[in-house]
Design a protein around this motif. Structure first.
Motif, PDB file in Angstrom:
ATOM      1  N   VAL A 195      10.449  15.443 -11.024  1.00 37.77           N
ATOM      2  CA  VAL A 195      11.558  15.703 -10.116  1.00 37.77           C
ATOM      3  C   VAL A 195      11.981  14.371  -9.513  1.00 37.77           C
ATOM      4  N   GLY A 196      13.267  14.135  -9.385  1.00 40.77           N
ATOM      5  CA  GLY A 196      13.728  12.906  -8.764  1.00 40.77           C
ATOM      6  C   GLY A 196      13.697  11.718  -9.710  1.00 40.77           C
ATOM      7  N   MET A 197      13.415  10.558  -9.159  1.00 37.37           N
ATOM      8  CA  MET A 197      13.465   9.301  -9.893  1.00 37.37           C
ATOM      9  C   MET A 197      12.272   9.136 -10.835  1.00 37.37           C
ATOM     10  N   PRO A 198      12.469   8.530 -12.023  1.00 40.05           N
ATOM     11  CA  PRO A 198      11.313   8.188 -12.850  1.00 40.05           C
ATOM     12  C   PRO A 198      10.337   7.318 -12.063  1.00 40.05           C
ATOM     13  N   ILE A 199       9.045   7.525 -12.261  1.00 38.59           N
ATOM     14  CA  ILE A 199       8.049   6.843 -11.436  1.00 38.59           C
ATOM     15  C   ILE A 199       8.127   5.333 -11.611  1.00 38.59           C
ATOM     16  N   VAL A 200       8.333   4.863 -12.840  1.00 39.24           N
ATOM     17  CA  VAL A 200       8.349   3.422 -13.065  1.00 39.24           C
ATOM     18  C   VAL A 200       9.509   2.764 -12.324  1.00 39.24           C
ATOM     19  N   GLU A 201      10.624   3.487 -12.178  1.00 36.52           N
ATOM     20  CA  GLU A 201      11.738   2.934 -11.403  1.00 36.52           C
ATOM     21  C   GLU A 201      11.377   2.822  -9.930  1.00 36.52           C
ATOM     22  N   ALA A 202      10.679   3.833  -9.420  1.00 37.51           N
ATOM     23  CA  ALA A 202      10.310   3.821  -8.002  1.00 37.51           C
ATOM     24  C   ALA A 202       9.368   2.674  -7.676  1.00 37.51           C
ATOM     25  N   VAL A 203       8.416   2.390  -8.560  1.00 33.84           N
ATOM     26  CA  VAL A 203       7.460   1.324  -8.254  1.00 33.84           C
ATOM     27  C   VAL A 203       8.060  -0.055  -8.474  1.00 33.84           C
ATOM     28  N   MET A 204       9.174  -0.117  -9.222  1.00 30.42           N
ATOM     29  CA  MET A 204       9.777  -1.418  -9.520  1.00 30.42           C
ATOM     30  C   MET A 204      11.041  -1.700  -8.721  1.00 30.42           C
ATOM     31  N   ASP A 205      11.483  -0.756  -7.869  1.00 33.74           N
ATOM     32  CA  ASP A 205      12.787  -0.942  -7.231  1.00 33.74           C
ATOM     33  C   ASP A 205      12.771  -1.828  -5.992  1.00 33.74           C
ATOM     34  N   GLY A 206      11.608  -2.323  -5.601  1.00 29.81           N
ATOM     35  CA  GLY A 206      11.529  -3.276  -4.502  1.00 29.81           C
ATOM     36  C   GLY A 206      11.421  -2.665  -3.121  1.00 29.81           C
ATOM     37  N   ILE A 207      11.503  -1.338  -3.000  1.00 30.36           N
ATOM     38  CA  ILE A 207      11.360  -0.675  -1.709  1.00 30.36           C
ATOM     39  C   ILE A 207       9.878  -0.408  -1.444  1.00 30.36           C
ATOM     40  N   GLU A 208       9.428  -0.721  -0.252  1.00 37.14           N
ATOM     41  CA  GLU A 208       8.023  -0.537   0.088  1.00 37.14           C
ATOM     42  C   GLU A 208       7.811   0.869   0.653  1.00 37.14           C
ATOM     43  N   TYR A 209       7.563   1.811  -0.231  1.00 35.06           N
ATOM     44  CA  TYR A 209       7.343   3.199   0.179  1.00 35.06           C
ATOM     45  C   TYR A 209       5.952   3.365   0.792  1.00 35.06           C
ATOM     46  N   ASP A 210       5.887   4.200   1.821  1.00 34.01           N
ATOM     47  CA  ASP A 210       4.577   4.570   2.360  1.00 34.01           C
ATOM     48  C   ASP A 210       3.843   5.497   1.389  1.00 34.01           C
ATOM     49  N   ALA A 211       4.604   6.363   0.735  1.00 30.86           N
ATOM     50  CA  ALA A 211       3.996   7.325  -0.179  1.00 30.86           C
ATOM     51  C   ALA A 211       5.011   7.766  -1.220  1.00 30.86           C
ATOM     52  N   LEU A 212       4.502   8.123  -2.383  1.00 27.19           N
ATOM     53  CA  LEU A 212       5.300   8.759  -3.419  1.00 27.19           C
ATOM     54  C   LEU A 212       4.814  10.189  -3.582  1.00 27.19           C
ATOM     55  N   ALA A 213       5.743  11.140  -3.538  1.00 29.49           N
ATOM     56  CA  ALA A 213       5.417  12.541  -3.828  1.00 29.49           C
ATOM     57  C   ALA A 213       5.655  12.737  -5.325  1.00 29.49           C
ATOM     58  N   VAL A 214       4.575  12.877  -6.079  1.00 32.34           N
ATOM     59  CA  VAL A 214       4.625  12.754  -7.535  1.00 32.34           C
ATOM     60  C   VAL A 214       4.386  14.106  -8.200  1.00 32.34           C
ATOM     61  N   ARG A 273       7.833   8.896   7.453  1.00 26.90           N
ATOM     62  CA  ARG A 273       7.262   8.073   6.389  1.00 26.90           C
ATOM     63  C   ARG A 273       8.336   7.745   5.360  1.00 26.90           C
ATOM     64  N   ARG A 274       8.349   6.501   4.921  1.00 24.11           N
ATOM     65  CA  ARG A 274       9.269   6.124   3.849  1.00 24.11           C
ATOM     66  C   ARG A 274       8.684   6.647   2.547  1.00 24.11           C
ATOM     67  N   SER A 275       9.366   7.586   1.913  1.00 23.25           N
ATOM     68  CA  SER A 275       8.806   8.256   0.741  1.00 23.25           C
ATOM     69  C   SER A 275       9.928   8.704  -0.174  1.00 23.25           C
ATOM     70  N   ILE A 276       9.533   9.125  -1.383  1.00 29.38           N
ATOM     71  CA  ILE A 276      10.504   9.583  -2.365  1.00 29.38           C
ATOM     72  C   ILE A 276       9.805  10.519  -3.338  1.00 29.38           C
ATOM     73  N   SER A 277      10.541  11.507  -3.850  1.00 19.84           N
ATOM     74  CA  SER A 277      10.022  12.413  -4.873  1.00 19.84           C
ATOM     75  C   SER A 277      10.255  11.788  -6.241  1.00 19.84           C
ATOM     76  N   ARG A 307       0.850  -1.187   0.000  1.00 20.71           N
ATOM     77  CA  ARG A 307       0.000   0.000   0.000  1.00 20.71           C
ATOM     78  C   ARG A 307       0.889   1.242   0.000  1.00 20.71           C
ATOM     79  N   SER A 308       1.235   1.666  -1.178  1.00 20.04           N
ATOM     80  CA  SER A 308       2.072   2.852  -1.348  1.00 20.04           C
ATOM     81  C   SER A 308       1.225   3.924  -2.009  1.00 20.04           C
ATOM     82  N   GLU A 309       0.852   4.943  -1.245  1.00 21.99           N
ATOM     83  CA  GLU A 309      -0.061   5.962  -1.753  1.00 21.99           C
ATOM     84  C   GLU A 309       0.669   6.967  -2.646  1.00 21.99           C
ATOM     85  N   TRP A 310      -0.057   7.485  -3.618  1.00 22.95           N
ATOM     86  CA  TRP A 310       0.473   8.534  -4.476  1.00 22.95           C
ATOM     87  C   TRP A 310      -0.124   9.865  -4.044  1.00 22.95           C
ATOM     88  N   LEU A 311       0.730  10.836  -3.780  1.00 23.76           N
ATOM     89  CA  LEU A 311       0.333  12.205  -3.471  1.00 23.76           C
ATOM     90  C   LEU A 311       0.846  13.050  -4.629  1.00 23.76           C
TER      91      LEU A 311
END
Length: 494
Positions: A156-175, A148-152, A120-124
């Motif tokens: 800005v920051g990492m491409p979104i597809v990399e973030a969802v595929m990198d194996g880290i269970e983020y609480d949220a993505l700041a998109v 919260r474990r999160s990433i931009s 359950r990694s929410e998108w903001l």
């Protein structure tokens, strides 16, 4: 094979995917589709500087085609077309895909479909003509302060597809999402989303294919796609009625709320400012009769101690609203905003010489951003110009003319701004600095010299070009760096 039926844990071996564009997001899409087993073809008219990435994808089995003419025809065997941001809908490749019934996705759409259903990694999500990057970075600072474990991600920051595929269970993505990205996004369902503002920008991109729809209307509609299927909160700007209209038009999940933000006293259900305090009347039980303190305007001061510009306060309110929709406590909003440091080229003070303050806001690449920046100062020598992208400057000049001590113009479309100044601020002195199509130290040295000649003690010289930079510089960062270096040379008498 219909890619609409596939997710992260399905086999993509039967999918023939075409990726158009070989920039950062295009490479990320192609790389991850290849790892999923899809048969990938990459097309890019340029591909300049991507030889290593092309070789890597080739080793993995992808067919990488770079060079002029390679995007003229969609490969005969194609089940999916993934386009990089900026591809116009009237491009031949996209027209062919639509005619053949081939789905056209952006990297954002691909990323949404490849999320791990077990996490359950929410998108903001944030969009808007201006302020996106700063708001996302403020949001990320608040999420980090809350533990919260999160990433931009995104623009800005990492491409979104990399973030969802990198194996880290983020609480949220700041998109951070642009209108270009949103145009090709069809199924995203953010927990909370914000449209910060909608003003004239990218008119050239929206001209020629929208039919009977006005380009600005089409642009706003693409911004509004961020609200579709929102589950918790649609955050909008009370000062920009278009953003509220987009919320009204959105098809959201039942229970999602509309949450406004304002630089004034907030009504119930909104965030705002009272006596220099950022307050919340949306996410507290007692909102009918009280407000919760989140931070102070003083917490947002610039590194040199100068107060935050009004639009920076608005960005902070939007970030706070998104974080509160995610369940972040009040204290984390305060701690995140107090510790936030904006990136360079966003109303960044770069020196004071003989009582004149010099400020770099090279990130102000359209008239709306430039106007917000100019509104933060009483007496300004404005450095402007570049690629106008079809934008007009009449409203900007009419709104700020009483603040202008003088104007220094650069870039290919400087005459567009000069014409607006002639019509609406004829008494303001204007100096045009011709530097050709390649930015040099000498160009900015002459700009600084011209601006210094117009400024008086107590004034601000503000680089807020209102235009893109690529006519004379590699990007807005190089433009800001050269301006900053020229100011430093003048300060040292070089």
């Amino acid at each position: 094979m219909d890619p609409h039926t596939l997710g992260r844990h399905d086999s993509w071996e039967a999918v023939r995917a075409v990726v158009a564009g070989f920039g950062v997001s295009g490479f990320a899409a192609a790389d991850n589709l290849t790892h999923l087993g899809a048969r990938v073809t990459v097309l890019d008219e340029s591909g300049t500087g991507r030889a290593e990435e092309a070789e890597l994808l080739g080793v993995l089995g992808a067919d990488v085609r770079l060079g002029p003419g390679c995007t003229a025809e969609l490969p005969e065997q194609a089940d999916l077309l993934v386009v990089s941001p900026g591809w116009r809908p009237d491009a031949a490749l996209i027209r062919q895909a639509q005619k053949r019934g081939v789905p056209v996705w952006g990297e954002v759409e691909l990323a949404w479909r490849l999320r791990d259903p077990g996490v359950r990694s929410e998108w903001l999500a944030v969009t808007g003509t201006n302020g996106k990057t700063t708001t996302v970075q403020m949001l990320q600072a608040i999420l980090a302060a809350a533990g919260r474990r999160s990433i931009s991600v995104g623009n800005v920051g990492m491409p979104i597809v990399e973030a969802v595929m990198d194996g880290i269970e983020y609480d949220a993505l700041a998109v951070e999402l642009s209108s270009f990205q949103l145009h090709y996004t069809h199924s995203m369902s953010a927990q909370a989303a914000a449209v910060l503002n909608v003003a004239e920008d990218h008119v050239d991109w929206y001209t020629g294919w929208t039919g009977d729809v006005d380009p600005m209307t089409a642009y706003a509609r693409d911004k509004g796609r961020i609200y579709e299927r929102v589950s918790s909160a649609c955050v909008y700007n009370l000062a920009d009625p278009v953003t509220e209209d987009l919320v009204r038009e959105a098809d959201v999940i039942e229970g999602a709320r509309a949450v406004g933000f304002t630089l004034g006293t907030p009504p119930v259900g909104c965030l705002g400012v009272v006596d220099g305090i950022l307050v919340d009347r949306a996410f507290i039980a007692e909102r009918e009769h009280s407000a919760a303190e989140l931070a102070t305007v003083a917490d947002l001061a610039n590194p040199d101690g100068s107060p935050a510009a009004p639009h920076q306060v608005a960005n902070a309110l939007a970030a706070a609203a998104l974080a509160r929709a995610h369940g972040v406590p009040q204290a984390a909003v305060r701690d995140g905003l107090a510790g936030f440091q904006p990136e360079p080229h966003r109303i960044t003070p770069v020196g004071t010489i003989d009582g004149v303050r010099w400020v770099d806001d090279s990130k102000a690449t359209n008239p709306h951003a430039a106007r917000s920046s100019l509104a933060a100062f009483d007496h300004v020598v404005w450095v402007a110009g570049g690629l106008a992208k079809g934008a007009r400057f009449d409203d900007l000049v009419a709104g700020v003319r009483d603040r202008l001590r003088g104007v220094v113009l650069i870039g290919r479309d400087r005459d567009v701004i000069a014409d607006s100044l002639t019509r609406h601020a004829p008494d303001v002195p204007v100096i045009a600095v011709d530097g050709g199509e390649t930015g040099t130290h000498e160009l900015m040295d002459r700009v600084v010299e011209a601006a210094a000649g117009l400024a008086r003690s107590g004034d601000t010289v503000l680089l807020a070009p209102g235009c893109a930079s690529m006519d004379q510089f590699a990007n807005y960062a190089e433009r800001g760096d050269r301006f900053t270096a020229a100011v430093a040379r003048r300060a040292h008498g070089d």
